[in-house]
Design a protein around this motif. Structure first.
Motif, PDB file in Angstrom:
ATOM      1  N   PHE A   1      10.801   8.455  -3.759  1.00  0.00           N
ATOM      2  CA  PHE A   1       9.982   7.626  -3.021  1.00  0.00           C
ATOM      3  C   PHE A   1      10.123   6.169  -3.193  1.00  0.00           C
ATOM      4  O   PHE A   1      10.297   5.304  -2.383  1.00  0.00           O
ATOM      5  N   MET A   2      10.148   5.872  -4.365  1.00  0.00           N
ATOM      6  CA  MET A   2      10.092   4.567  -4.989  1.00  0.00           C
ATOM      7  C   MET A   2      11.622   3.784  -4.660  1.00  0.00           C
ATOM      8  O   MET A   2      11.611   2.688  -4.003  1.00  0.00           O
ATOM      9  N   PRO A   3      12.676   4.269  -4.746  1.00  0.00           N
ATOM     10  CA  PRO A   3      13.929   3.687  -4.357  1.00  0.00           C
ATOM     11  C   PRO A   3      13.981   3.564  -2.671  1.00  0.00           C
ATOM     12  O   PRO A   3      14.332   2.627  -2.127  1.00  0.00           O
ATOM     13  N   PHE A   4      13.363   4.550  -2.131  1.00  0.00           N
ATOM     14  CA  PHE A   4      13.519   4.502  -0.739  1.00  0.00           C
ATOM     15  C   PHE A   4      12.684   3.475  -0.096  1.00  0.00           C
ATOM     16  O   PHE A   4      13.086   2.779   0.886  1.00  0.00           O
ATOM     17  N   VAL A   5      11.411   3.212  -0.509  1.00  0.00           N
ATOM     18  CA  VAL A   5      10.744   2.207  -0.145  1.00  0.00           C
ATOM     19  C   VAL A   5      11.231   0.727  -0.406  1.00  0.00           C
ATOM     20  O   VAL A   5      11.163   0.036   0.398  1.00  0.00           O
ATOM     21  N   ASP A   6      11.707   0.861  -1.688  1.00  0.00           N
ATOM     22  CA  ASP A   6      12.396  -0.608  -2.029  1.00  0.00           C
ATOM     23  C   ASP A   6      13.431  -0.834  -1.109  1.00  0.00           C
ATOM     24  O   ASP A   6      13.732  -2.055  -0.873  1.00  0.00           O
ATOM     25  N   GLU A   7      14.148   0.065  -1.003  1.00  0.00           N
ATOM     26  CA  GLU A   7      15.477  -0.172  -0.116  1.00  0.00           C
ATOM     27  C   GLU A   7      15.578  -0.134   1.612  1.00  0.00           C
ATOM     28  O   GLU A   7      16.401  -0.536   2.017  1.00  0.00           O
TER      29      GLU A   7
ATOM     30  N   ARG B   1       0.846  -1.163  -0.151  1.00  0.00           N
ATOM     31  CA  ARG B   1      -0.141   0.096   0.058  1.00  0.00           C
ATOM     32  C   ARG B   1       0.814   1.323  -0.090  1.00  0.00           C
ATOM     33  O   ARG B   1       0.541   2.364  -0.587  1.00  0.00           O
ATOM     34  N   ILE B   2       1.970   1.477   0.736  1.00  0.00           N
ATOM     35  CA  ILE B   2       2.805   2.309   0.767  1.00  0.00           C
ATOM     36  C   ILE B   2       3.385   2.565  -0.593  1.00  0.00           C
ATOM     37  O   ILE B   2       3.551   3.662  -0.906  1.00  0.00           O
ATOM     38  N   ARG B   3       3.845   1.324  -1.211  1.00  0.00           N
ATOM     39  CA  ARG B   3       4.435   1.365  -2.406  1.00  0.00           C
ATOM     40  C   ARG B   3       3.580   2.273  -3.390  1.00  0.00           C
ATOM     41  O   ARG B   3       3.923   2.898  -4.401  1.00  0.00           O
ATOM     42  N   TRP B   4       2.057   1.738  -3.473  1.00  0.00           N
ATOM     43  CA  TRP B   4       1.296   2.475  -4.399  1.00  0.00           C
ATOM     44  C   TRP B   4       1.245   3.545  -4.067  1.00  0.00           C
ATOM     45  O   TRP B   4       1.018   4.519  -5.023  1.00  0.00           O
ATOM     46  N   ALA B   5       1.129   4.170  -2.812  1.00  0.00           N
ATOM     47  CA  ALA B   5       1.070   5.538  -2.480  1.00  0.00           C
ATOM     48  C   ALA B   5       2.251   6.352  -3.116  1.00  0.00           C
ATOM     49  O   ALA B   5       2.431   7.634  -3.138  1.00  0.00           O
TER      50      ALA B   5
ATOM     51  N   GLN C   1       3.917   7.012   5.983  1.00  0.00           N
ATOM     52  CA  GLN C   1       2.584   6.985   5.536  1.00  0.00           C
ATOM     53  C   GLN C   1       1.942   8.683   5.275  1.00  0.00           C
ATOM     54  O   GLN C   1       1.306   8.885   4.592  1.00  0.00           O
ATOM     55  N   ARG C   2       2.050   9.005   6.654  1.00  0.00           N
ATOM     56  CA  ARG C   2       1.666  10.529   6.762  1.00  0.00           C
ATOM     57  C   ARG C   2       1.977  11.482   5.733  1.00  0.00           C
ATOM     58  O   ARG C   2       1.404  12.215   5.027  1.00  0.00           O
ATOM     59  N   LEU C   3       3.585  11.165   5.592  1.00  0.00           N
ATOM     60  CA  LEU C   3       3.919  12.280   4.635  1.00  0.00           C
ATOM     61  C   LEU C   3       3.400  12.026   3.217  1.00  0.00           C
ATOM     62  O   LEU C   3       3.266  13.123   2.415  1.00  0.00           O
ATOM     63  N   LEU C   4       3.178  10.722   2.774  1.00  0.00           N
ATOM     64  CA  LEU C   4       2.588  10.449   1.488  1.00  0.00           C
ATOM     65  C   LEU C   4       1.422  11.156   1.284  1.00  0.00           C
ATOM     66  O   LEU C   4       0.699  10.809   0.106  1.00  0.00           O
TER      67      LEU C   4
END
Length: 83
Positions: A25-31, A9-13, A45-48
């Motif tokens: 965002f994407m590399p940060f969440v992945d890594e 869900r975070i990745r989608w956001a 999640q709040r930041l997103l």
């Protein structure tokens, strides 16, 4: 909700309307998402939930985020990207 569903869900956001934000965002969440504490994950999640123009201004240094937790998360993401 399981941790895997939460990450999905975070990745989608993280998929934003601005490429500049996507590449942050994407590399940060992945890594880094798995190494964040539960509290940090909640802050992310709040930041997103913030609007893209605000996020862009915070990440590009055009404006300072007034919320200390969000400001810290912005800095954590920026520091991670610079490495």
């Amino acid at each position: 909700m399981t941790e895997i569903h939460n990450k999905a869900r975070i990745r989608w956001a993280c998929r934003r309307g601005m490429l500049e934000l996507d590449v942050l965002f994407m590399p940060f969440v992945d890594e880094a998402f798995d190494s964040l504490s539960v509290q940090q994950q909640a802050v992310l999640q709040r930041l997103l939930e913030a609007d893209d123009p605000d996020l862009f201004a915070w990440f590009m240094g055009h404006q300072e985020c007034k919320d200390p937790e969000l400001k810290q998360m912005v800095q954590l993401i920026l520091d991670r990207v610079r490495v």
